[in-house]
Design a protein around this motif. Sequence first.
Motif: not given
Length: 119
Positions: A30, A34, A53-55, A57, A112, A114-115
């Motif tokens: 992580m 970042t 920055a944002a997550v 889903k 972007s 993808t995790v």
Amino acid sequence: EQMKQECADLEQQLVDWSLTAYKEILSSWMHMLTIRVFVESILRYGLPPSFQAAVIKPNKRCEVKVRAVLANQFGKHVSNHWKRSQDDQGGKGPGGAGAGGAGDQDVYPYVSFTVNFNK
């Protein structure tokens, strides 16, 4: 009996070590993502750094709509170098590199990554 106890102790040590290693690896991964977001943002938008920055889903069925909204919102301030053209074969130019040398990753006018935790 002694061998069973020794085996159980070793198994518990392995489980404890595995949990600790997993937590450390996930935390490091992580942290690297970042740093990658920060560097990619600087490379795309320049200095001084000014980004959020944002997550996110989204549901699978809403992903296209979410990406369209993000592209509309953030695509205005990015160079044409990062935008796909109609004849760009899905963002991949000569040599299989996407816009900006992004390799085989999808290219968007915003940063972007993808995790995937399911692998």
